[in-house]
Design a protein around this motif. Structure first.
Motif, mmCIF file in Angstrom:
data_model
loop_
_atom_site.group_PDB
_atom_site.id
_atom_site.type_symbol
_atom_site.label_atom_id
_atom_site.label_comp_id
_atom_site.label_asym_id
_atom_site.label_seq_id
_atom_site.Cartn_x
_atom_site.Cartn_y
_atom_site.Cartn_z
ATOM 1 N N PRO A 16 0.804 -1.221 0.000
ATOM 2 C CA PRO A 16 0.000 0.000 0.000
ATOM 3 C C PRO A 16 0.843 1.280 0.000
ATOM 4 N N VAL A 17 1.995 1.235 0.657
ATOM 5 C CA VAL A 17 2.843 2.439 0.701
ATOM 6 C C VAL A 17 3.414 2.729 -0.688
ATOM 7 N N ASP A 36 8.136 -5.538 -7.561
ATOM 8 C CA ASP A 36 7.852 -6.319 -6.349
ATOM 9 C C ASP A 36 8.237 -7.776 -6.565
ATOM 10 N N ALA A 37 8.752 -8.362 -5.498
ATOM 11 C CA ALA A 37 9.156 -9.769 -5.547
ATOM 12 C C ALA A 37 7.932 -10.688 -5.648
ATOM 13 N N GLY A 43 1.327 -6.111 -1.603
ATOM 14 C CA GLY A 43 2.164 -6.450 -0.448
ATOM 15 C C GLY A 43 1.488 -7.449 0.470
ATOM 16 N N GLN A 44 1.599 -7.204 1.773
ATOM 17 C CA GLN A 44 1.049 -8.145 2.765
ATOM 18 C C GLN A 44 -0.461 -8.317 2.592
ATOM 19 N N TYR A 49 -3.489 -11.542 3.694
ATOM 20 C CA TYR A 49 -4.852 -11.454 4.249
ATOM 21 C C TYR A 49 -5.846 -10.723 3.330
ATOM 22 N N LYS A 52 -9.408 -10.293 4.763
ATOM 23 C CA LYS A 52 -9.605 -9.814 6.143
ATOM 24 C C LYS A 52 -10.168 -8.395 6.123
ATOM 25 N N ASP A 56 -9.080 0.439 10.061
ATOM 26 C CA ASP A 56 -8.376 1.675 10.426
ATOM 27 C C ASP A 56 -7.917 2.486 9.216
ATOM 28 N N VAL A 89 14.451 -6.804 -6.320
ATOM 29 C CA VAL A 89 15.591 -5.909 -6.573
ATOM 30 C C VAL A 89 16.734 -6.375 -5.690
ATOM 31 N N SER A 166 -2.236 -10.378 14.459
ATOM 32 C CA SER A 166 -2.735 -11.331 13.499
ATOM 33 C C SER A 166 -3.530 -12.447 14.175
HETATM 34 C C1 FAD Z 1 -2.216 -10.681 9.260
HETATM 35 C C2 FAD Z 1 -1.996 -9.187 9.232
HETATM 36 C C3 FAD Z 1 -3.067 -8.343 9.472
HETATM 37 C C4 FAD Z 1 -2.890 -6.960 9.413
HETATM 38 N N1 FAD Z 1 -3.975 -6.168 9.631
HETATM 39 C C5 FAD Z 1 -3.839 -4.822 9.535
HETATM 40 C C6 FAD Z 1 -4.973 -3.955 9.743
HETATM 41 O O1 FAD Z 1 -6.082 -4.412 9.975
HETATM 42 N N2 FAD Z 1 -4.769 -2.618 9.630
HETATM 43 C C7 FAD Z 1 -3.528 -2.094 9.354
HETATM 44 O O2 FAD Z 1 -3.409 -0.869 9.278
HETATM 45 N N3 FAD Z 1 -2.439 -2.876 9.163
HETATM 46 C C8 FAD Z 1 -2.562 -4.219 9.249
HETATM 47 N N4 FAD Z 1 -1.469 -5.012 9.071
HETATM 48 C C9 FAD Z 1 -0.166 -4.380 8.787
HETATM 49 C C10 FAD Z 1 -0.089 -3.947 7.302
HETATM 50 O O3 FAD Z 1 -0.283 -5.084 6.458
HETATM 51 C C11 FAD Z 1 1.270 -3.336 7.015
HETATM 52 O O4 FAD Z 1 1.439 -2.207 7.852
HETATM 53 C C12 FAD Z 1 1.325 -2.893 5.545
HETATM 54 O O5 FAD Z 1 1.254 -4.004 4.682
HETATM 55 C C13 FAD Z 1 2.644 -2.130 5.287
HETATM 56 O O6 FAD Z 1 2.597 -1.713 3.943
HETATM 57 P P1 FAD Z 1 3.932 -1.507 3.116
HETATM 58 O O7 FAD Z 1 3.526 -1.089 1.741
HETATM 59 O O8 FAD Z 1 4.858 -0.640 3.888
HETATM 60 O O9 FAD Z 1 4.668 -2.925 3.107
HETATM 61 P P2 FAD Z 1 4.249 -4.384 2.606
HETATM 62 O O10 FAD Z 1 2.785 -4.589 2.559
HETATM 63 O O11 FAD Z 1 5.080 -5.308 3.447
HETATM 64 O O12 FAD Z 1 4.786 -4.404 1.109
HETATM 65 C C14 FAD Z 1 6.168 -4.356 0.855
HETATM 66 C C15 FAD Z 1 6.416 -5.029 -0.472
HETATM 67 O O13 FAD Z 1 7.777 -4.832 -0.809
HETATM 68 C C16 FAD Z 1 8.240 -5.984 -1.480
HETATM 69 N N5 FAD Z 1 9.698 -6.014 -1.411
HETATM 70 C C17 FAD Z 1 10.474 -5.910 -0.304
HETATM 71 N N6 FAD Z 1 11.774 -5.937 -0.651
HETATM 72 C C18 FAD Z 1 11.803 -6.062 -2.001
HETATM 73 C C19 FAD Z 1 12.865 -6.152 -2.961
HETATM 74 N N7 FAD Z 1 14.154 -6.108 -2.609
HETATM 75 N N8 FAD Z 1 12.534 -6.280 -4.279
HETATM 76 C C20 FAD Z 1 11.228 -6.324 -4.663
HETATM 77 N N9 FAD Z 1 10.196 -6.239 -3.803
HETATM 78 C C21 FAD Z 1 10.484 -6.114 -2.489
HETATM 79 C C22 FAD Z 1 7.583 -7.146 -0.751
HETATM 80 O O14 FAD Z 1 7.502 -8.303 -1.576
HETATM 81 C C23 FAD Z 1 6.191 -6.543 -0.453
HETATM 82 O O15 FAD Z 1 5.227 -6.902 -1.406
HETATM 83 C C24 FAD Z 1 -1.604 -6.406 9.139
HETATM 84 C C25 FAD Z 1 -0.515 -7.265 8.895
HETATM 85 C C26 FAD Z 1 -0.708 -8.639 8.938
HETATM 86 C C27 FAD Z 1 0.464 -9.546 8.665
#
Ligand code: FAD
Length: 199
Positions: A16-17, A36-37, A43-44, A49, A52, A56, A89, A166
């Motif tokens: 999402p970021v 993305d890998a 992402g997560q 999920y 789910k 928030d 990457v 989780s």
């Molecule tokens: C079960 C569970 C439930 C959750 N529920 C909630 C909720 O209800 N509300 C909430 O606010 N948050 C929740 N979270 C937390 C939320 O999912 C994370 O805060 C959010 O996903 C962070 O987003 P992000 O984009 O920073 O990172 P991520 O979602 O982790 O995405 C990062 C991406 O970067 C990629 N990546 C990393 N390194 C590399 C590389 N070298 N080359 C290529 N790709 C790479 C990864 O493959 C990944 O897809 C939950 C987490 C879990 C595990």
């Protein structure tokens, strides 16, 4: 010959970021390429999920994680981002003119003026407990490390191990889906926000 892409900003991570960074960059008329890998964006949310409910996100009293990713993808459509999915990457270099060259595991090269790292927790994989013969029950044979579709557990008796966000989220949610849910936690306190909105 490597597959070479040229863009203004290369965003590492399509969580999402990373996806919302495309939107912000788009408002400044900057082109983005996202790597993305994982094989899909989100992402997560997409990988761990997608079904789910999340409570928030500003402006959404409740939204499924997968739907939030769909919305983010729709929101960035007008800016025509490009994607390299399923490739990690692994290194990048700063060139003499101040630009960057990124290299992926599959030989793609991305040339860009700026890099935004939105890698979250990194390329993630489950932290497995030290339980003997665990691998015998993996792969759909009883032990799961993520809930991709809660319907899979409908009317089943399940045990959830853990004491963080989780474990508690899924215990609450699956209590209305499974026949029986038991939460097992090795500690005496839980690590999760104290409340979740209730209807
Ligand atoms: C079960 C569970 C439930 C959750 N529920 C909630 C909720 O209800 N509300 C909430 O606010 N948050 C929740 N979270 C937390 C939320 O999912 C994370 O805060 C959010 O996903 C962070 O987003 P992000 O984009 O920073 O990172 P991520 O979602 O982790 O995405 C990062 C991406 O970067 C990629 N990546 C990393 N390194 C590399 C590389 N070298 N080359 C290529 N790709 C790479 C990864 O493959 C990944 O897809 C939950 C987490 C879990 C595990």
């Amino acid at each position: 010959m490597p597959n070479t892409i040229s863009t203004d900003i290369c965003i590492v991570g399509a969580g999402p970021v990373g996806l919302f960074a495309v939107f912000e960059a788009g408002l400044l008329k900057l082109r983005c390429h996202v790597v993305d890998a994982l094989p899909q964006p989100g992402g997560q949310l997409s990988e761990i999920y997608p079904k789910k409910p999340i409570y928030d996100i500003p402006g959404f009293p409740e939204i499924l994680a997968g739907d939030l990713v769909d919305n983010l993808m729709k929101q960035i459509e007008p800016f025509h981002p490009t994607f390299t999915l399923g490739e990690r990457v692994e290194r990048f270099a700063k060139l003499d003119d101040g630009s960057f060259q990124l290299y992926t595991t599959d030989g793609t090269e991305i040339h860009c003026k700026a890099v935004a790292i939105a890698g979250g927790l990194g390329s993630f994989e489950p932290r497995k407990p030290a339980v003997e013969n665990l691998e015998q029950f993996e792969g759909g044979k009883g032990v799961h490390y993520m809930v991709r579709d809660p319907e899979y557990f409908r009317d089943q008796k399940i045990v959830i191990a853990g004491g963080g966000d989780s474990a508690l989220d899924w215990t609450n949610f699956l209590a209305n889906v499974a026949a029986d849910v038991t939460l097992v936690h090795r500690g005496t306190t839980f690590r999760a926000p104290p409340t979740r909105p209730r209807k």
